[in-house]
Design an enzyme around this catalytic site. Structure first.
Site, PDB file in Angstrom:
ATOM      1  N   LYS A 142       6.021  -1.318 -12.898  1.00 36.26           N
ATOM      2  CA  LYS A 142       7.247  -0.624 -12.506  1.00 36.26           C
ATOM      3  C   LYS A 142       8.194  -1.586 -11.785  1.00 36.26           C
ATOM      4  O   LYS A 142       7.815  -2.229 -10.805  1.00 36.26           O
ATOM      5  CB  LYS A 142       6.930   0.561 -11.592  1.00 36.26           C
ATOM      6  N   ILE A 143       9.428  -1.622 -12.277  1.00 35.67           N
ATOM      7  CA  ILE A 143      10.473  -2.448 -11.681  1.00 35.67           C
ATOM      8  C   ILE A 143      11.683  -1.559 -11.434  1.00 35.67           C
ATOM      9  O   ILE A 143      12.130  -0.860 -12.351  1.00 35.67           O
ATOM     10  CB  ILE A 143      10.856  -3.616 -12.609  1.00 35.67           C
TER      11      ILE A 143
END
Length: 371
Positions: A142-143
Protein backbone atom coordinates in the site's frame (compact mmCIF):
# COMPACT_ATOMS: atom_id res chain seq x y z
CA UNK A 1 -32.44 -15.04 2.97
CA UNK A 2 -29.38 -16.45 4.74
CA UNK A 3 -26.21 -14.50 5.44
CA UNK A 4 -24.38 -16.65 2.93
CA UNK A 5 -26.93 -15.77 0.24
CA UNK A 6 -26.55 -12.00 0.73
CA UNK A 7 -22.77 -12.06 0.49
CA UNK A 8 -22.96 -14.60 -2.32
CA UNK A 9 -25.18 -12.17 -4.21
CA UNK A 10 -22.59 -9.44 -3.75
CA UNK A 11 -19.85 -11.72 -5.01
CA UNK A 12 -21.98 -12.88 -7.93
CA UNK A 13 -22.54 -9.23 -8.85
CA UNK A 14 -18.78 -9.02 -9.41
CA UNK A 15 -17.79 -7.32 -6.15
CA UNK A 16 -14.85 -8.92 -4.32
CA UNK A 17 -15.50 -8.95 -0.56
CA UNK A 18 -12.37 -8.12 1.41
CA UNK A 19 -12.00 -7.73 5.17
CA UNK A 20 -10.50 -4.48 6.42
CA UNK A 21 -8.78 -6.00 9.43
CA UNK A 22 -6.05 -8.43 10.42
CA UNK A 23 -4.62 -9.63 13.71
CA UNK A 24 -2.66 -12.53 15.15
CA UNK A 25 -5.77 -13.52 17.09
CA UNK A 26 -7.83 -13.79 13.88
CA UNK A 27 -5.17 -16.04 12.43
CA UNK A 28 -4.60 -18.18 15.53
CA UNK A 29 -8.27 -18.78 16.34
CA UNK A 30 -9.23 -19.70 12.80
CA UNK A 31 -11.58 -16.72 12.54
CA UNK A 32 -10.11 -15.53 9.25
CA UNK A 33 -10.29 -19.04 7.82
CA UNK A 34 -13.98 -19.14 8.83
CA UNK A 35 -14.66 -15.82 7.08
CA UNK A 36 -13.03 -17.16 3.92
CA UNK A 37 -15.07 -20.35 4.13
CA UNK A 38 -18.42 -18.95 5.26
CA UNK A 39 -18.58 -15.24 4.37
CA UNK A 40 -17.09 -15.09 0.86
CA UNK A 41 -14.09 -13.06 2.07
CA UNK A 42 -11.43 -13.20 -0.66
CA UNK A 43 -8.89 -10.65 0.57
CA UNK A 44 -7.65 -8.55 3.48
CA UNK A 45 -6.50 -4.97 3.83
CA UNK A 46 -4.47 -3.61 6.72
CA UNK A 47 -3.28 -0.15 7.76
CA UNK A 48 -1.33 1.35 10.66
CA UNK A 49 -4.50 1.88 12.71
CA UNK A 50 -5.46 -1.79 12.36
CA UNK A 51 -2.03 -2.99 13.45
CA UNK A 52 -1.92 -0.51 16.35
CA UNK A 53 -5.19 -1.95 17.63
CA UNK A 54 -4.09 -5.55 17.10
CA UNK A 55 -0.75 -5.17 18.90
CA UNK A 56 -2.29 -3.40 21.89
CA UNK A 57 -4.92 -6.08 22.55
CA UNK A 58 -4.43 -9.46 24.17
CA UNK A 59 -1.42 -11.71 24.43
CA UNK A 60 -1.28 -13.18 20.92
CA UNK A 61 2.02 -11.44 20.12
CA UNK A 62 3.75 -12.06 23.45
CA UNK A 63 5.76 -15.09 22.35
CA UNK A 64 7.18 -13.38 19.27
CA UNK A 65 7.83 -10.16 21.18
CA UNK A 66 9.81 -12.13 23.79
CA UNK A 67 11.84 -13.78 21.03
CA UNK A 68 12.53 -10.40 19.42
CA UNK A 69 13.52 -8.89 22.76
CA UNK A 70 15.82 -11.81 23.40
CA UNK A 71 17.82 -11.16 20.27
CA UNK A 72 18.00 -7.43 20.86
CA UNK A 73 15.68 -6.21 18.11
CA UNK A 74 14.96 -2.49 18.19
CA UNK A 75 11.37 -1.24 18.02
CA UNK A 76 11.33 -0.52 14.28
CA UNK A 77 12.69 -3.97 13.45
CA UNK A 78 10.24 -5.57 15.86
CA UNK A 79 7.24 -3.79 14.34
CA UNK A 80 8.39 -4.80 10.89
CA UNK A 81 8.73 -8.45 11.86
CA UNK A 82 5.48 -8.61 13.82
CA UNK A 83 3.37 -7.06 11.06
CA UNK A 84 4.98 -8.87 8.14
CA UNK A 85 4.56 -12.18 9.96
CA UNK A 86 0.80 -11.60 10.14
CA UNK A 87 0.65 -10.57 6.49
CA UNK A 88 2.73 -13.55 5.35
CA UNK A 89 0.56 -16.00 7.29
CA UNK A 90 -2.63 -14.40 5.97
CA UNK A 91 -1.25 -14.56 2.43
CA UNK A 92 -0.62 -18.27 2.90
CA UNK A 93 -4.19 -18.70 4.11
CA UNK A 94 -5.48 -17.03 0.95
CA UNK A 95 -3.21 -18.97 -1.39
CA UNK A 96 -6.01 -21.22 -2.66
CA UNK A 97 -8.24 -18.21 -3.40
CA UNK A 98 -5.30 -16.56 -5.15
CA UNK A 99 -4.79 -19.63 -7.31
CA UNK A 100 -8.48 -20.18 -8.09
CA UNK A 101 -8.99 -16.54 -9.17
CA UNK A 102 -5.88 -16.37 -11.31
CA UNK A 103 -4.23 -13.93 -8.92
CA UNK A 104 -7.07 -11.42 -8.96
CA UNK A 105 -8.15 -12.07 -5.37
CA UNK A 106 -6.59 -13.84 -2.39
CA UNK A 107 -4.71 -10.60 -1.76
CA UNK A 108 -3.34 -9.20 1.52
CA UNK A 109 -2.23 -5.57 1.74
CA UNK A 110 0.47 -4.04 3.92
CA UNK A 111 1.22 -0.32 4.02
CA UNK A 112 4.55 1.47 3.86
CA UNK A 113 5.52 3.49 6.94
CA UNK A 114 3.04 6.42 6.84
CA UNK A 115 5.76 8.81 7.97
CA UNK A 116 7.16 8.48 4.44
CA UNK A 117 4.00 9.73 2.70
CA UNK A 118 5.76 12.87 1.48
CA UNK A 119 9.07 11.17 0.59
CA UNK A 120 9.18 9.46 -2.80
CA UNK A 121 12.58 7.76 -2.67
CA UNK A 122 12.15 6.35 0.83
CA UNK A 123 8.64 5.13 -0.02
CA UNK A 124 10.02 3.20 -3.00
CA UNK A 125 12.78 1.67 -0.87
CA UNK A 126 10.27 0.71 1.83
CA UNK A 127 7.92 -0.84 -0.72
CA UNK A 128 10.73 -2.94 -2.17
CA UNK A 129 11.81 -4.06 1.30
CA UNK A 130 8.27 -5.03 2.33
CA UNK A 131 7.81 -6.98 -0.90
CA UNK A 132 11.01 -8.94 -0.27
CA UNK A 133 10.33 -9.42 3.44
CA UNK A 134 6.80 -10.79 3.07
CA UNK A 135 7.94 -12.78 0.04
CA UNK A 136 4.50 -13.85 -1.15
CA UNK A 137 3.12 -13.31 -4.67
CA UNK A 138 -0.33 -12.38 -3.36
CA UNK A 139 0.75 -9.42 -1.23
CA UNK A 140 -0.11 -5.86 -2.23
CA UNK A 141 2.09 -3.00 -1.03
CA UNK A 142 0.00 0.00 0.00
CA UNK A 143 1.29 3.41 -1.07
CA UNK A 144 -0.67 6.61 -0.34
CA UNK A 145 -1.81 8.71 -3.28
CA UNK A 146 -0.08 11.88 -2.12
CA UNK A 147 1.69 14.02 -4.72
CA UNK A 148 4.97 12.47 -3.63
CA UNK A 149 3.37 9.03 -3.62
CA UNK A 150 2.42 9.14 -7.31
CA UNK A 151 5.97 8.73 -8.68
CA UNK A 152 6.61 6.11 -5.99
CA UNK A 153 3.64 4.14 -7.30
CA UNK A 154 5.06 4.24 -10.83
CA UNK A 155 8.55 3.23 -9.74
CA UNK A 156 7.28 0.40 -7.53
CA UNK A 157 5.11 -1.08 -10.27
CA UNK A 158 8.06 -0.74 -12.66
CA UNK A 159 9.91 -3.25 -10.45
CA UNK A 160 7.13 -5.79 -10.93
CA UNK A 161 5.65 -5.19 -7.48
CA UNK A 162 1.86 -5.28 -7.04
CA UNK A 163 0.44 -2.14 -5.42
CA UNK A 164 -2.63 -1.04 -3.48
CA UNK A 165 -2.89 2.74 -3.89
CA UNK A 166 -4.52 4.14 -0.76
CA UNK A 167 -5.98 7.42 0.55
CA UNK A 168 -7.67 8.50 -2.70
CA UNK A 169 -10.43 11.04 -2.15
CA UNK A 170 -10.90 13.10 -5.33
CA UNK A 171 -11.49 12.08 -8.92
CA UNK A 172 -8.71 14.45 -10.01
CA UNK A 173 -6.22 12.59 -7.84
CA UNK A 174 -7.69 9.28 -8.95
CA UNK A 175 -7.03 10.22 -12.57
CA UNK A 176 -3.41 10.95 -11.63
CA UNK A 177 -3.23 7.56 -9.87
CA UNK A 178 -4.35 5.77 -13.03
CA UNK A 179 -1.77 7.71 -15.05
CA UNK A 180 0.88 6.61 -12.53
CA UNK A 181 -0.35 3.03 -12.89
CA UNK A 182 -0.12 3.14 -16.68
CA UNK A 183 3.38 4.63 -16.51
CA UNK A 184 4.46 1.96 -14.02
CA UNK A 185 3.28 -0.85 -16.27
CA UNK A 186 4.93 0.69 -19.30
CA UNK A 187 8.21 0.86 -17.40
CA UNK A 188 7.72 -2.68 -16.06
CA UNK A 189 7.30 -3.92 -19.61
CA UNK A 190 10.47 -2.08 -20.66
CA UNK A 191 12.23 -3.68 -17.67
CA UNK A 192 11.27 -7.14 -18.91
CA UNK A 193 8.56 -7.95 -16.35
CA UNK A 194 5.56 -10.11 -17.19
CA UNK A 195 2.64 -7.69 -16.92
CA UNK A 196 0.18 -10.51 -16.25
CA UNK A 197 1.81 -11.06 -12.87
CA UNK A 198 1.35 -7.46 -11.68
CA UNK A 199 -1.89 -6.54 -9.94
CA UNK A 200 -3.17 -3.30 -8.44
CA UNK A 201 -6.19 -1.78 -6.76
CA UNK A 202 -7.00 1.89 -6.21
CA UNK A 203 -8.53 2.47 -2.76
CA UNK A 204 -11.12 5.22 -3.03
CA UNK A 205 -12.24 6.34 0.44
CA UNK A 206 -15.98 6.72 0.88
CA UNK A 207 -17.49 7.41 4.31
CA UNK A 208 -14.96 10.06 5.28
CA UNK A 209 -16.24 12.19 2.40
CA UNK A 210 -19.75 12.22 3.85
CA UNK A 211 -18.37 12.99 7.32
CA UNK A 212 -16.48 16.08 6.13
CA UNK A 213 -19.11 17.36 3.69
CA UNK A 214 -21.97 16.77 6.13
CA UNK A 215 -20.09 18.75 8.78
CA UNK A 216 -19.80 21.70 6.40
CA UNK A 217 -23.43 21.42 5.32
CA UNK A 218 -24.52 21.46 8.96
CA UNK A 219 -22.49 24.63 9.51
CA UNK A 220 -24.21 26.28 6.53
CA UNK A 221 -27.51 25.20 8.06
CA UNK A 222 -29.92 26.16 5.28
CA UNK A 223 -32.74 23.96 4.08
CA UNK A 224 -30.89 23.42 0.83
CA UNK A 225 -27.80 22.37 2.72
CA UNK A 226 -29.70 19.91 4.92
CA UNK A 227 -31.28 18.36 1.82
CA UNK A 228 -27.78 17.44 0.58
CA UNK A 229 -26.70 15.58 3.71
CA UNK A 230 -25.37 12.13 2.89
CA UNK A 231 -25.22 12.73 -0.85
CA UNK A 232 -21.51 13.41 -1.41
CA UNK A 233 -19.74 10.10 -0.73
CA UNK A 234 -21.81 7.88 -3.00
CA UNK A 235 -21.76 10.50 -5.76
CA UNK A 236 -17.99 10.82 -5.43
CA UNK A 237 -17.54 7.06 -5.76
CA UNK A 238 -19.85 7.00 -8.77
CA UNK A 239 -17.73 9.70 -10.43
CA UNK A 240 -14.63 7.67 -9.62
CA UNK A 241 -16.11 4.68 -11.40
CA UNK A 242 -16.94 6.84 -14.42
CA UNK A 243 -13.30 7.97 -14.44
CA UNK A 244 -12.22 4.34 -14.31
CA UNK A 245 -14.37 3.45 -17.32
CA UNK A 246 -13.05 6.43 -19.26
CA UNK A 247 -9.36 5.82 -18.53
CA UNK A 248 -9.51 2.09 -19.16
CA UNK A 249 -11.09 2.62 -22.57
CA UNK A 250 -8.09 4.57 -23.90
CA UNK A 251 -5.63 3.37 -26.51
CA UNK A 252 -2.89 3.65 -23.91
CA UNK A 253 -4.58 1.05 -21.74
CA UNK A 254 -5.51 -1.17 -24.67
CA UNK A 255 -1.84 -1.35 -25.65
CA UNK A 256 -0.96 -2.53 -22.13
CA UNK A 257 -3.82 -5.01 -22.04
CA UNK A 258 -2.56 -6.54 -25.28
CA UNK A 259 0.64 -7.38 -23.40
CA UNK A 260 -1.26 -9.14 -20.60
CA UNK A 261 -1.78 -6.25 -18.18
CA UNK A 262 -4.52 -6.51 -15.54
CA UNK A 263 -6.74 -3.47 -14.92
CA UNK A 264 -6.30 -1.59 -11.68
CA UNK A 265 -9.58 -2.35 -9.93
CA UNK A 266 -11.44 0.35 -7.98
CA UNK A 267 -11.61 -0.55 -4.30
CA UNK A 268 -14.21 1.03 -2.03
CA UNK A 269 -12.49 1.74 1.28
CA UNK A 270 -13.69 3.43 4.46
CA UNK A 271 -17.04 1.68 4.05
CA UNK A 272 -17.93 1.61 7.74
CA UNK A 273 -20.77 4.10 8.29
CA UNK A 274 -19.80 6.94 10.63
CA UNK A 275 -23.25 8.49 11.18
CA UNK A 276 -26.06 6.68 13.02
CA UNK A 277 -28.47 8.51 10.72
CA UNK A 278 -27.49 6.29 7.79
CA UNK A 279 -28.03 2.62 7.02
CA UNK A 280 -25.03 0.60 8.14
CA UNK A 281 -24.84 -1.06 4.71
CA UNK A 282 -25.25 2.02 2.51
CA UNK A 283 -21.64 1.90 1.27
CA UNK A 284 -22.18 -1.71 0.25
CA UNK A 285 -25.71 -1.66 -1.20
CA UNK A 286 -25.17 1.50 -3.24
CA UNK A 287 -21.71 0.66 -4.60
CA UNK A 288 -22.42 -2.61 -6.38
CA UNK A 289 -20.69 -2.87 -9.75
CA UNK A 290 -18.71 -5.66 -11.37
CA UNK A 291 -14.92 -5.58 -11.29
CA UNK A 292 -14.61 -3.72 -7.99
CA UNK A 293 -13.57 -4.54 -4.43
CA UNK A 294 -15.36 -3.56 -1.22
CA UNK A 295 -13.13 -3.83 1.84
CA UNK A 296 -15.21 -3.81 5.02
CA UNK A 297 -14.53 -3.69 8.73
CA UNK A 298 -16.03 -6.76 10.39
CA UNK A 299 -19.02 -4.85 11.74
CA UNK A 300 -19.97 -3.77 8.22
CA UNK A 301 -19.32 -7.26 6.86
CA UNK A 302 -21.68 -8.76 9.44
CA UNK A 303 -24.30 -6.09 8.74
CA UNK A 304 -24.08 -6.78 5.01
CA UNK A 305 -24.40 -10.50 5.65
CA UNK A 306 -27.49 -9.90 7.79
CA UNK A 307 -29.49 -7.31 5.85
CA UNK A 308 -27.74 -5.92 2.78
CA UNK A 309 -30.08 -5.30 -0.14
CA UNK A 310 -28.19 -6.39 -3.24
CA UNK A 311 -30.28 -5.45 -6.26
CA UNK A 312 -27.66 -5.51 -9.00
CA UNK A 313 -25.50 -2.75 -10.48
CA UNK A 314 -26.12 0.53 -8.64
CA UNK A 315 -23.21 2.49 -10.14
CA UNK A 316 -23.11 2.24 -13.93
CA UNK A 317 -24.91 5.13 -15.62
CA UNK A 318 -25.02 7.38 -12.54
CA UNK A 319 -22.39 9.90 -13.65
CA UNK A 320 -24.77 12.68 -14.66
CA UNK A 321 -26.66 12.64 -11.38
CA UNK A 322 -23.39 12.41 -9.42
CA UNK A 323 -22.01 15.49 -11.19
CA UNK A 324 -25.20 17.36 -10.36
CA UNK A 325 -24.65 16.57 -6.67
CA UNK A 326 -21.25 18.23 -6.69
CA UNK A 327 -22.46 21.20 -8.74
CA UNK A 328 -25.16 21.71 -6.12
CA UNK A 329 -22.70 21.44 -3.23
CA UNK A 330 -20.55 24.18 -4.75
CA UNK A 331 -23.59 26.43 -5.23
CA UNK A 332 -24.63 25.89 -1.62
CA UNK A 333 -21.14 26.92 -0.47
CA UNK A 334 -19.15 23.73 0.07
CA UNK A 335 -15.57 24.14 -1.19
CA UNK A 336 -15.16 20.64 -2.57
CA UNK A 337 -11.48 21.03 -3.44
CA UNK A 338 -10.78 22.04 0.15
CA UNK A 339 -12.74 19.04 1.42
CA UNK A 340 -10.40 16.71 -0.46
CA UNK A 341 -7.26 18.56 0.70
CA UNK A 342 -8.39 18.32 4.32
CA UNK A 343 -9.27 14.64 4.01
CA UNK A 344 -5.92 13.70 2.49
CA UNK A 345 -3.96 15.62 5.11
CA UNK A 346 -6.05 14.17 7.92
CA UNK A 347 -5.69 10.67 6.47
CA UNK A 348 -1.91 10.89 6.47
CA UNK A 349 -1.88 12.41 9.97
CA UNK A 350 -4.19 9.72 11.40
CA UNK A 351 -1.99 6.92 10.07
CA UNK A 352 1.15 8.67 11.35
CA UNK A 353 -0.49 8.94 14.79
CA UNK A 354 -1.44 5.25 14.70
CA UNK A 355 2.09 4.30 13.68
CA UNK A 356 3.49 6.26 16.62
CA UNK A 357 1.04 4.47 18.92
CA UNK A 358 2.13 1.15 17.42
CA UNK A 359 5.80 1.95 18.02
CA UNK A 360 5.06 3.02 21.61
CA UNK A 361 3.07 -0.17 22.28
CA UNK A 362 5.75 -2.46 20.92
CA UNK A 363 8.49 -0.51 22.69
CA UNK A 364 6.68 -1.07 25.99
CA UNK A 365 6.19 -4.76 25.20
CA UNK A 366 9.89 -5.18 24.39
CA UNK A 367 10.88 -3.46 27.63
CA UNK A 368 8.53 -5.69 29.61
CA UNK A 369 9.88 -8.82 27.93
CA UNK A 370 13.46 -7.80 28.77
CA UNK A 371 12.71 -7.03 32.42
Amino acid sequence: MSTTDRLAQLSEAGVSVWLDDLSRERLNTGNLAELIRDKHVVGVTTNPTIFAGALSAGAAYDEQVAELAGRGADVDAAVRELTTTDVRNAADLFREVYRDTGGVDGRVSIEVDPRLAKETDRTVAEAQDLWKTVDRPNVLIKIPATEQGLPAITRTLAEGISVNVTLIFSTDRYRAVIEAFFAGLEQAKANGHDLSGIHSVASFFVSRVDSEVDKRLAEIGSGEAKAMLGEAAIANAQLAYATYLEMFATDRWKALAEHGANPQRPLWASTGVKSPEYSDTRYVDRLVVAGTVNTMPEQTLEAAADHAEITGDTVTGTEERARAVFDRLEVIGVNVADVFRVLENEGVQKFEKSWTELLDTVSGQLDKARS
